[in-house]
Design a protein around this motif. Structure first.
Motif, PDB file in Angstrom:
ATOM      1  N   TYR A  80       0.832  -1.200   0.000  1.00 32.30           N
ATOM      2  CA  TYR A  80       0.000   0.000   0.000  1.00 32.30           C
ATOM      3  C   TYR A  80       0.871   1.256   0.000  1.00 32.30           C
ATOM      4  CZ  TYR A  80      -3.129   3.591   1.976  1.00 32.30           C
ATOM      5  OH  TYR A  80      -3.820   4.737   2.215  1.00 32.30           O
ATOM      6  N   ALA A  86       4.093   9.516   4.290  1.00 27.40           N
ATOM      7  CA  ALA A  86       4.147   8.675   5.487  1.00 27.40           C
ATOM      8  C   ALA A  86       5.595   8.370   5.827  1.00 27.40           C
ATOM      9  CB  ALA A  86       3.366   7.391   5.241  1.00 27.40           C
ATOM     10  N   TYR A  87       6.358   9.406   6.078  1.00 27.75           N
ATOM     11  CA  TYR A  87       7.750   9.156   6.435  1.00 27.75           C
ATOM     12  C   TYR A  87       8.002   9.628   7.861  1.00 27.75           C
ATOM     13  CZ  TYR A  87       8.572  14.122   5.618  1.00 27.75           C
ATOM     14  OH  TYR A  87       8.505  15.476   5.685  1.00 27.75           O
ATOM     15  N   MET A  96      14.123   3.891   6.258  1.00 29.80           N
ATOM     16  CA  MET A  96      12.653   3.841   6.186  1.00 29.80           C
ATOM     17  C   MET A  96      12.188   2.562   5.478  1.00 29.80           C
ATOM     18  SD  MET A  96      10.731   6.214   7.504  1.00 29.80           S
ATOM     19  CE  MET A  96       9.251   5.763   6.673  1.00 29.80           C
ATOM     20  N   ARG A  98      13.891  -0.166   5.090  1.00 35.25           N
ATOM     21  CA  ARG A  98      14.279  -1.323   5.910  1.00 35.25           C
ATOM     22  C   ARG A  98      13.289  -1.504   7.070  1.00 35.25           C
ATOM     23  NH1 ARG A  98      19.856  -1.208   9.291  1.00 35.25           N
ATOM     24  NH2 ARG A  98      19.837  -3.295  10.120  1.00 35.25           N
ATOM     25  N   PHE A  99      12.847  -0.386   7.635  1.00 32.84           N
ATOM     26  CA  PHE A  99      11.866  -0.416   8.727  1.00 32.84           C
ATOM     27  C   PHE A  99      10.566  -1.063   8.231  1.00 32.84           C
ATOM     28  CE2 PHE A  99       8.769   2.284  11.364  1.00 32.84           C
ATOM     29  CZ  PHE A  99       8.780   1.386  12.406  1.00 32.84           C
ATOM     30  N   THR A 100      10.142  -0.649   7.040  1.00 28.17           N
ATOM     31  CA  THR A 100       8.925  -1.234   6.462  1.00 28.17           C
ATOM     32  C   THR A 100       9.113  -2.736   6.246  1.00 28.17           C
ATOM     33  OG1 THR A 100       8.725   0.817   5.256  1.00 28.17           O
ATOM     34  CG2 THR A 100       7.221  -0.922   4.640  1.00 28.17           C
ATOM     35  N   ASN A 104       7.049  -5.889   7.899  1.00 26.83           N
ATOM     36  CA  ASN A 104       6.453  -6.950   7.079  1.00 26.83           C
ATOM     37  C   ASN A 104       7.069  -8.308   7.368  1.00 26.83           C
ATOM     38  OD1 ASN A 104       4.397  -5.799   5.174  1.00 26.83           O
ATOM     39  ND2 ASN A 104       6.077  -4.395   4.834  1.00 26.83           N
ATOM     40  N   GLN A 147       8.615   1.499  -0.279  1.00 24.04           N
ATOM     41  CA  GLN A 147       8.055   0.901   0.939  1.00 24.04           C
ATOM     42  C   GLN A 147       6.889  -0.028   0.614  1.00 24.04           C
ATOM     43  OE1 GLN A 147       7.545   4.819   2.827  1.00 24.04           O
ATOM     44  NE2 GLN A 147       8.518   3.926   4.597  1.00 24.04           N
ATOM     45  N   ALA A 148       6.134   0.340  -0.418  1.00 27.98           N
ATOM     46  CA  ALA A 148       4.961  -0.476  -0.775  1.00 27.98           C
ATOM     47  C   ALA A 148       5.358  -1.822  -1.372  1.00 27.98           C
ATOM     48  CB  ALA A 148       4.074   0.294  -1.752  1.00 27.98           C
TER      49      ALA A 148
ATOM     50  N   TYR B  18      14.373   2.140  15.645  1.00 30.65           N
ATOM     51  CA  TYR B  18      14.096   3.414  14.995  1.00 30.65           C
ATOM     52  C   TYR B  18      13.525   4.451  15.957  1.00 30.65           C
ATOM     53  CZ  TYR B  18      15.330   0.988  10.791  1.00 30.65           C
ATOM     54  OH  TYR B  18      16.023   0.284   9.846  1.00 30.65           O
ATOM     55  N   LYS B  86       0.477  11.593  10.167  1.00 35.92           N
ATOM     56  CA  LYS B  86      -0.111  10.896   9.015  1.00 35.92           C
ATOM     57  C   LYS B  86       0.627   9.593   8.682  1.00 35.92           C
ATOM     58  CE  LYS B  86      -2.000  15.013   6.881  1.00 35.92           C
ATOM     59  NZ  LYS B  86      -1.926  15.949   5.774  1.00 35.92           N
ATOM     60  N   THR B  87       1.322   9.033   9.653  1.00 35.41           N
ATOM     61  CA  THR B  87       2.046   7.794   9.402  1.00 35.41           C
ATOM     62  C   THR B  87       1.251   6.579   9.880  1.00 35.41           C
ATOM     63  OG1 THR B  87       3.239   8.286  11.434  1.00 35.41           O
ATOM     64  CG2 THR B  87       4.414   8.669   9.388  1.00 35.41           C
TER      65      THR B  87
END
Lengths: 309, 262
Positions: A80, A86-87, A96, A98-100, A104, A147-148, B18, B86-87
């Motif tokens: 998505y 959305a950062y 960022m 890697r965090f996503t 997952n 990220q998606a 993080y 908005k995250t």
């Protein structure tokens, strides 16, 4: 093959406001454009599909999984890209992504490897190591896209993916989507206001207005006019060609170089070329009449307003 | 199931990493310093007063205040901060995003508040040891540090819960809750004290600080009740766990609609 998305009479109410009103639709493979004016219910529909908001009534499936009871499994298979930025401030682009990847379920090292791979695919170079606060709109869009797709989802749901992009970046973004769908067998739903994007990349289109699906069709169906015909662009004595072609089919002159032949013209290209040659003219282009997506969109929205009033 | 737990573990670990990285900034550093130095400053002022009044109670109270303030700042914003930034949609759209994010944030906020509370306490006791040594500093530190740590876990879960319920006015709700429960109800003797964190903690501190003979004095027990360490511990641990589980349940099931949807 399992339909990508199937909704049956899905309604979503926010207190007194009905965001989705008995929505039923089936989306197949390829890229589907989700169109609608502001406040039409597109974002709500995306959240319903992701299982982020519960439906008031109705049922639906995403990749064969029930939206009411298998939200988590759906989110594992869907990538998505939200419309909003959305950062997380203070993090670099690669962190960022890697965090996503970690959210997952990808292990740390695998997540980092995958993050770099995806950022390469998205055309992000050394700027991936920069703080995301310093990113331009284009870079943020690329980051959100990365990220998606970092967890290799089967379905991409992209909310305004080309918003704020310059023409070159826009084309690059659409090419990435197309490449994932055509070469890697992914499916995609693109929610957008930019109709040329839909024309460029989508195989089918769904138009939502006032919480209702007003049109659900393939691009070929959208393009097909009620009255078919062919446009012929010529260089040379246009009236002579018109007279010759009008013997067998209704034809009219549009301007000094353009003719329109009404009716089904399948297989008549050869005859047109011969007529032009006989008149000493040159055919520059022959193209079928097709609906403008803008007009189709406006009609669909207008129809929903009429139905409401 | 094993896959799900593994996924959650990766998510929590990443959130912690993080959250720590993003919290290492000037603003938080300044807040840390202000909070950590406030109790030592009060202790130093009291030690300098004529007659040097005892500093035990001020150290305990100011350390608890620091713990509450630090939690107000860092625990209430778990959900509201993401909604404002908005995250939220981005986190919630990941398979284990909501739970991993909340647990990760909870652990980091407990870590931060514990660090600031223990720093404040340690410096305060060091100040007291330098200016008015009593020879009882280690015992005092151990008792207040134990209570402070318990308070960090407990307040963090309560404020996280308030943040998930009243996500639009998280800070206001937390301040009101603190005023009503910790300041007003916390003073009322009786079983209602167990609905607060302060009540059982004060009892635990008193049990640790006061001599055994005093604790067994009928007049003392009339006011403070029986010195029941296990009972007080269980009550505050239960409160913490219930608040944390309720937060997890809410975060998993609640719809956090953005303003344009309502």
């Amino acid at each position: 093959m399992t339909p990508t998305i199937e909704l049956r009479d899905v309604t979503k109410d926010y207190r007194t406001h009905r965001a989705l009103d008995r929505v039923s639709m089936t989306i197949g493979d390829g890229v589907t454009g989700l169109l609608g004016p502001n406040g039409a219910g597109k974002s709500t529909m995306i959240k319903v599909l992701l299982g982020l908001v519960a439906t008031t009534s109705g049922e639906g499936k995403v990749l064969g999984l029930d939206i009411r009871s298998q939200g988590r499994a759906i989110r594992g298979k869907v990538g998505y890209m939200p419309e909003d930025d959305a950062y997380i401030p203070g993090m670099s682009g690669v962190e960022m992504v890697r965090f996503t990847a970690a959210l997952n379920g990808l292990p740390t090292v695998e997540g980092l490897r995958r993050a770099h791979e995806i950022l390469d695919f998205c055309g992000m170079g050394q700027e991936r190591y920069r703080d995301v606060d310093t990113y331009s709109t284009g870079m943020r869009q690329k980051l959100k896209f990365a990220q998606a797709i970092v967890h290799d989802p089967d379905l991409l749901i992209l909310d305004e993916p080309t918003s704020g992009l310059d023409p070159e970046e826009r084309v690059a973004m659409l090419n990435r989507v197309r490449s994932l769908v055509r070469s890697h067998g992914k499916r995609a739903v693109i929610s957008t206001h930019i109709l040329p994007d839909v024309r460029q990349v989508c195989d089918s289109v769904v138009i939502i207005a006032a919480g209702k699906v007003t049109l659900e069709a393939s691009m070929a169906e959208v393009d097909r006019p009620e009255e078919p015909g062919l446009y012929v662009r010529t260089i040379g004595p246009i009236d002579a060609i018109l007279e010759r072609l009008a013997r067998s089919t209704p034809a009219k002159r549009i301007d000094d170089r353009l003719l329109f032949l009404a009716g089904d013209q399948d297989g008549r290209e050869g005859e047109i070329w011969q007529a032009a040659a006989a008149c000493g003219a040159v055919v520059e282009a022959i193209y079928p009449r097709r609906n403008s997506l803008e007009a189709v969109f406006m009609n669909a929205v207008r129809e929903s307003h009429h139905a409401d009033s | 199931m094993a896959n799900r737990i593994e996924m959650l573990k990766h998510g929590i670990r990443a959130t912690i990493r993080y959250e720590i990285a993003r919290s290492l900034n000037l603003g938080r550093g300044a807040a840390f310093l202000v909070l950590a130095l406030f109790p030592p400053a009060i202790t130093a002022i009291i030690c300098r007063l004529p007659g040097a009044p005892p500093t035990m109670i001020p150290i305990g109270v100011t350390s608890l205040v620091v713990c509450v303030l630090a939690n107000l700042v860092w625990s209430t914003s778990a959900v509201s901060g993401e909604l404002e930034g908005k995250t939220w949609a981005y986190l919630a759209a990941r398979p284990g995003g909501r739970i991993a994010s909340m647990i990760g944030k909870y652990i980091v906020s407990v870590g931060w508040t514990a660090l600031v509370t223990l720093s404040a306490l340690t410096i305060s006791i060091a100040v007291q040891a330098l200016l008015v040594p009593t020879g009882d500093e280690l015992r005092l530190w151990l008792i207040f540090a134990s209570c402070g740590l318990i308070a960090c876990f407990a307040y963090a879960s309560i404020y996280t819960l308030l943040g998930t319920i009243f996500h639009r006015r998280a800070m206001v709700a937390a301040v009101v809750h603190t005023g009503v429960f910790e300041l007003m109800i916390g003073w009322i003797p009786g079983i209602i004290q167990y609905a607060t964190v302060r009540g059982p903690l004060v009892h635990l501190a008193v049990i640790g600080l006061v001599d055994k003979e005093v604790l067994e004095d009928p007049n003392f027990t009339l006011v403070f009740g029986e010195p029941n360490v296990i009972g007080h511990l269980i009550s505050v641990v239960c409160l913490t766990i219930v608040a944390l589980l309720a937060s997890l349940w809410l975060i998993r099931t609640r719809e956090y609609a953005t303003t344009q949807e309502v």
